[in-house]
Design a protein around this motif. Structure first.
Motif, PDB file in Angstrom:
ATOM      1  N   LYS A   1      40.048  30.689  50.233  1.00  0.00           N
ATOM      2  CA  LYS A   1      39.542  31.755  50.590  1.00  0.00           C
ATOM      3  C   LYS A   1      39.461  32.735  49.499  1.00  0.00           C
ATOM      4  O   LYS A   1      40.170  32.589  48.296  1.00  0.00           O
ATOM      5  CB  LYS A   1      40.300  32.386  51.794  1.00  0.00           C
ATOM      6  N   ALA A   2      38.792  33.922  49.648  1.00  0.00           N
ATOM      7  CA  ALA A   2      39.004  35.040  48.926  1.00  0.00           C
ATOM      8  C   ALA A   2      38.893  36.291  49.380  1.00  0.00           C
ATOM      9  O   ALA A   2      38.074  36.359  50.097  1.00  0.00           O
ATOM     10  CB  ALA A   2      38.115  34.899  47.778  1.00  0.00           C
ATOM     11  N   PRO A   3      39.717  37.319  48.951  1.00  0.00           N
ATOM     12  CA  PRO A   3      40.713  37.397  47.830  1.00  0.00           C
ATOM     13  C   PRO A   3      42.023  36.469  48.414  1.00  0.00           C
ATOM     14  O   PRO A   3      41.783  35.986  49.586  1.00  0.00           O
ATOM     15  CB  PRO A   3      41.129  38.706  47.792  1.00  0.00           C
ATOM     16  N   HIS A   4      42.858  36.580  47.599  1.00  0.00           N
ATOM     17  CA  HIS A   4      44.255  35.857  48.071  1.00  0.00           C
ATOM     18  C   HIS A   4      44.181  34.261  48.344  1.00  0.00           C
ATOM     19  O   HIS A   4      44.410  33.872  49.278  1.00  0.00           O
ATOM     20  CB  HIS A   4      44.971  36.435  49.424  1.00  0.00           C
ATOM     21  N   GLN A   5      43.546  33.547  47.385  1.00  0.00           N
ATOM     22  CA  GLN A   5      43.438  32.076  47.293  1.00  0.00           C
ATOM     23  C   GLN A   5      44.522  31.379  47.774  1.00  0.00           C
ATOM     24  O   GLN A   5      45.759  32.085  47.454  1.00  0.00           O
ATOM     25  CB  GLN A   5      42.659  31.871  46.119  1.00  0.00           C
ATOM     26  N   HIS A   6      44.557  30.243  48.069  1.00  0.00           N
ATOM     27  CA  HIS A   6      45.729  29.440  48.355  1.00  0.00           C
ATOM     28  C   HIS A   6      45.757  28.150  47.856  1.00  0.00           C
ATOM     29  O   HIS A   6      46.617  27.223  47.980  1.00  0.00           O
ATOM     30  CB  HIS A   6      45.763  28.993  49.977  1.00  0.00           C
ATOM     31  N   SER A   7      45.202  28.032  46.706  1.00  0.00           N
ATOM     32  CA  SER A   7      45.057  26.577  46.019  1.00  0.00           C
ATOM     33  C   SER A   7      45.671  26.697  44.598  1.00  0.00           C
ATOM     34  O   SER A   7      46.103  25.460  43.982  1.00  0.00           O
ATOM     35  CB  SER A   7      43.914  25.559  46.110  1.00  0.00           C
ATOM     36  N   PHE A   8      45.646  27.594  43.825  1.00  0.00           N
ATOM     37  CA  PHE A   8      45.946  27.865  42.514  1.00  0.00           C
ATOM     38  C   PHE A   8      47.351  28.054  42.590  1.00  0.00           C
ATOM     39  O   PHE A   8      47.841  29.070  42.705  1.00  0.00           O
ATOM     40  CB  PHE A   8      45.302  28.959  41.507  1.00  0.00           C
ATOM     41  N   LEU A   9      48.342  26.701  42.447  1.00  0.00           N
ATOM     42  CA  LEU A   9      49.703  27.070  42.518  1.00  0.00           C
ATOM     43  C   LEU A   9      50.395  26.296  41.458  1.00  0.00           C
ATOM     44  O   LEU A   9      49.737  25.999  40.325  1.00  0.00           O
ATOM     45  CB  LEU A   9      50.068  26.015  43.775  1.00  0.00           C
ATOM     46  N   HIS A  10      51.842  26.637  41.339  1.00  0.00           N
ATOM     47  CA  HIS A  10      52.636  25.860  40.286  1.00  0.00           C
ATOM     48  C   HIS A  10      52.341  24.368  40.209  1.00  0.00           C
ATOM     49  O   HIS A  10      52.177  23.682  41.384  1.00  0.00           O
ATOM     50  CB  HIS A  10      53.726  26.231  40.484  1.00  0.00           C
ATOM     51  N   GLY A  11      52.004  23.703  39.221  1.00  0.00           N
ATOM     52  CA  GLY A  11      51.609  22.421  39.169  1.00  0.00           C
ATOM     53  C   GLY A  11      50.253  21.918  39.072  1.00  0.00           C
ATOM     54  O   GLY A  11      49.927  20.727  38.847  1.00  0.00           O
ATOM     55  N   GLY A  12      49.375  22.953  39.398  1.00  0.00           N
ATOM     56  CA  GLY A  12      48.085  22.612  39.416  1.00  0.00           C
ATOM     57  C   GLY A  12      47.248  23.156  40.393  1.00  0.00           C
ATOM     58  O   GLY A  12      47.454  24.201  40.849  1.00  0.00           O
ATOM     59  N   VAL A  13      46.423  22.455  41.044  1.00  0.00           N
ATOM     60  CA  VAL A  13      45.470  23.142  42.009  1.00  0.00           C
ATOM     61  C   VAL A  13      45.493  22.081  43.288  1.00  0.00           C
ATOM     62  O   VAL A  13      45.263  20.780  43.175  1.00  0.00           O
ATOM     63  CB  VAL A  13      43.895  23.285  41.571  1.00  0.00           C
TER      64      VAL A  13
ATOM     65  N   ILE B   1      41.365  43.241  44.602  1.00  0.00           N
ATOM     66  CA  ILE B   1      40.180  43.090  43.983  1.00  0.00           C
ATOM     67  C   ILE B   1      40.675  41.900  42.807  1.00  0.00           C
ATOM     68  O   ILE B   1      39.858  41.210  42.597  1.00  0.00           O
ATOM     69  CB  ILE B   1      39.771  44.524  43.151  1.00  0.00           C
ATOM     70  N   CYS B   2      41.849  41.942  42.405  1.00  0.00           N
ATOM     71  CA  CYS B   2      42.421  41.202  41.179  1.00  0.00           C
ATOM     72  C   CYS B   2      43.468  40.283  41.830  1.00  0.00           C
ATOM     73  O   CYS B   2      44.414  40.086  40.955  1.00  0.00           O
ATOM     74  CB  CYS B   2      42.762  41.893  40.055  1.00  0.00           C
ATOM     75  N   SER B   3      43.501  39.941  43.063  1.00  0.00           N
ATOM     76  CA  SER B   3      44.462  39.105  43.506  1.00  0.00           C
ATOM     77  C   SER B   3      44.851  37.944  42.686  1.00  0.00           C
ATOM     78  O   SER B   3      46.043  37.446  42.527  1.00  0.00           O
ATOM     79  CB  SER B   3      44.404  38.631  45.084  1.00  0.00           C
ATOM     80  N   MET B   4      43.533  36.988  42.175  1.00  0.00           N
ATOM     81  CA  MET B   4      43.826  35.982  41.562  1.00  0.00           C
ATOM     82  C   MET B   4      44.551  36.161  40.186  1.00  0.00           C
ATOM     83  O   MET B   4      45.231  35.057  39.801  1.00  0.00           O
ATOM     84  CB  MET B   4      42.525  35.595  41.158  1.00  0.00           C
TER      85      MET B   4
ATOM     86  N   GLN C   1      29.520  38.498  45.677  1.00  0.00           N
ATOM     87  CA  GLN C   1      29.724  37.845  46.721  1.00  0.00           C
ATOM     88  C   GLN C   1      29.542  36.573  46.442  1.00  0.00           C
ATOM     89  O   GLN C   1      30.597  35.503  46.590  1.00  0.00           O
ATOM     90  CB  GLN C   1      28.485  38.005  47.888  1.00  0.00           C
ATOM     91  N   GLU C   2      28.633  36.017  45.678  1.00  0.00           N
ATOM     92  CA  GLU C   2      28.529  34.769  45.377  1.00  0.00           C
ATOM     93  C   GLU C   2      29.458  34.112  44.298  1.00  0.00           C
ATOM     94  O   GLU C   2      30.201  33.032  44.267  1.00  0.00           O
ATOM     95  CB  GLU C   2      27.184  34.314  44.653  1.00  0.00           C
ATOM     96  N   SER C   3      30.302  35.460  43.539  1.00  0.00           N
ATOM     97  CA  SER C   3      31.330  35.093  42.540  1.00  0.00           C
ATOM     98  C   SER C   3      32.536  34.620  43.576  1.00  0.00           C
ATOM     99  O   SER C   3      33.273  33.561  43.009  1.00  0.00           O
ATOM    100  CB  SER C   3      31.562  35.980  41.742  1.00  0.00           C
ATOM    101  N   HIS C   4      32.767  35.288  44.449  1.00  0.00           N
ATOM    102  CA  HIS C   4      33.888  34.894  45.498  1.00  0.00           C
ATOM    103  C   HIS C   4      33.853  33.804  46.049  1.00  0.00           C
ATOM    104  O   HIS C   4      34.616  33.041  46.624  1.00  0.00           O
ATOM    105  CB  HIS C   4      34.011  36.363  46.423  1.00  0.00           C
TER     106      HIS C   4
END
Length: 475
Positions: A170-182, A66-69, A158-161
């Motif tokens: 993807k959501a949950p458990h996104q893959h682009s918000f990383l160290h150094g940026g996006v 639910i709050c993985s981000m 759903q639209e928020s995700h």
């Protein structure tokens, strides 16, 4: 003289993430004692050991669906400091858009899926069949309106995700918000899609969520006096900006006795006085290991007790809204519900503004390769309250990783001084009726904290089947 005293076990507490049991002692229809028991064991500290430190962004998101981000964000802030990254404006807008979208899906979901069935008679259909709603006060028309909005809310969540998935993969458990940026390009097409989505979400919030919250607060106005906590509020701040993540849009704060100060992480401690752990000497001098002991006398939860400057503190939307001057009220059940809805509206407006400021272009990411530190503590606020990640490394491998989640703050068991955590203190002193009315009142109070016990995970040795032990760090 006989005293009308009874012990009530509310187990499991339904409509939340994870497993929670609450045991209360009621005397003359008043709660005189409460124990909140988290019955899932947190194990991500062990999962992280010996991993490359950059794995933290991916692995810690699995703490919760639910709050993985929140964990991905906090781990990224931690790595930014560890590697001395610099974050440009476009990356910060994009990061906060994704994080804001995660807040929106959580808050909409909480109000309608988790809280509303405490107040609204739902259709007598599967998943609501034989609903035992006590203390129903809404008129037939009001009840029908809110029940219809329950189902509409699923689309808004759903639209928020979808916004998060556009930029996070993807959501949950996104893959682009990383160290150094996006690592995803904010293309004009994606920005346009996200703007259309946030427009519909804001319409839902303005025409459904806010009016529905106002209705509940009028009809159940007595809940402004029910579920009060001592008023100790904590926020680590939310929505970071600046080249080094040094700026907060919503300020951090410690509110105690009406006085506001900045948080000092050195004043944070975790105790296992009432938790199912024994402290034993660790492998290194000055360290303590934790041995799980579910038979420990006087213990009743896997959740540790978190304190700031020796005291339990409440976190979450209510703390953020009060500390930032967006809400003035008490610390009651209805105050928490109202503050969360107000925060939802404010976050939605911010997401729209950030999308309009976002500049289409290449992925805004610049990762440095050589760490400049071996020990870092990173903090942010998550949906339910303060979140802390800390790490100690050697040659970029994790020696120790520790996470203190909002649930550890709000659902703390009693500490070594016998002081109750926020949820327990909110329950004690509450007047309750008889029969199932008791669970109705208790459920409304408990769910106002947006409980999420999914940050507890069993870690078993594959051969012995025994729960693994680990290190209690950063005490």
């Amino acid at each position: 003289m006989l005293i009308d005293r009874k012990v009530i076990m509310f187990s499991p507490v339904t409509r939340l993430s994870g497993l929670l049991s609450v045991n209360v002692v009621v005397e003359r229809n008043r709660v005189i004692e409460a124990n909140a028991s988290g019955t899932l064991f947190r194990g991500f500290e062990w999962i992280m050991q010996d991993r490359h430190v950059t794995d933290a962004v991916y692995l810690t998101q699995r703490v919760c669906g639910i709050c993985s981000m929140a964990h991905g964000a906090c781990a990224s802030y931690l790595l930014d400091e560890l590697y001395d990254n610099e974050i440009n404006d476009n990356a910060q807008y994009l990061r906060n858009i994704m994080y804001g979208a995660e807040f929106l899906q959580n808050h909409v979901r909480h109000f309608y899926l988790f809280s509303l069935p405490d107040f609204v008679q739902m259709p007598d259909l599967p998943m609501f069949q034989n609903q035992n709603l006590q203390d129903a006060r809404l008129s037939l028309r009001q009840n029908q309106r809110l029940a219809e909005h329950y189902f509409e809310a699923m689309k808004a969540a759903q639209e928020s995700h979808q916004i998060l998935a556009l930029f996070g993969g993807k959501a949950p458990h996104q893959h682009s918000f990383l160290h150094g940026g996006v690592s995803v390009s904010p293309s004009a097409d994606k920005i346009g899609q996200a703007l259309a989505l946030i427009g519909r979400i804001r319409e839902f919030i303005d025409t459904r969520l806010i009016p529905d919250t106002e209705l509940l607060s009028r009809v159940y106005a007595d809940y402004f006096q029910i579920g009060l906590t001592p008023g100790r509020l904590l926020s680590f701040g939310l929505f970071r900006f600046g080249r080094k993540n040094e700026e907060f849009l919503w300020r951090p704060g410690v509110l105690l006795h009406g006085k506001l100060s900045l948080p000092d992480v050195q004043k944070i401690e975790e105790s296992v006085a009432r938790s199912w752990f024994d402290e034993v000497p660790g492998p290194e001098p000055g360290q303590e290991a934790l041995e799980p002991n579910p038979l420990k006398p006087g213990a009743y939860s896997w959740v540790k007790s978190a304190t700031y400057d020796g005291k339990p503190f409440e976190g979450g939307p209510l703390a953020r809204m009060i500390i930032n001057g967006f809400y003035s009220g008490k610390t009651s059940t209805m105050d928490r519900i109202c503050a969360r809805s107000i925060e939802t509206s404010r976050v939605a407006a911010l997401v729209k503004d950030w999308l309009e400021r976002l500049v289409p272009g290449p992925p805004p990411i610049d990762q440095k390769q050589v760490p400049v530190k071996t020990r870092v503590i990173a903090v942010t606020d998550a949906m339910r309250g303060p979140l802390l990640h800390s790490v100690e490394t050697s040659q970029e491998k994790v020696l120790e990783y520790n996470i203190i989640t909002p649930t550890v703050w709000n659902f703390s068991p009693k500490n070594s001084m016998g002081e109750m955590g926020p949820v327990e203190s909110a329950l004690v002193g509450t007047r309750v009726g008889d029969g199932s009315q008791v669970l109705t009142v208790l459920g409304r109070i408990i769910r106002s904290f947006d409980p999420c016990l999914a940050c507890g995970t069993h870690v078993l040795h594959k051969e012995s089947g025994q729960v693994m032990s680990g290190i209690l760090d950063f005490q």
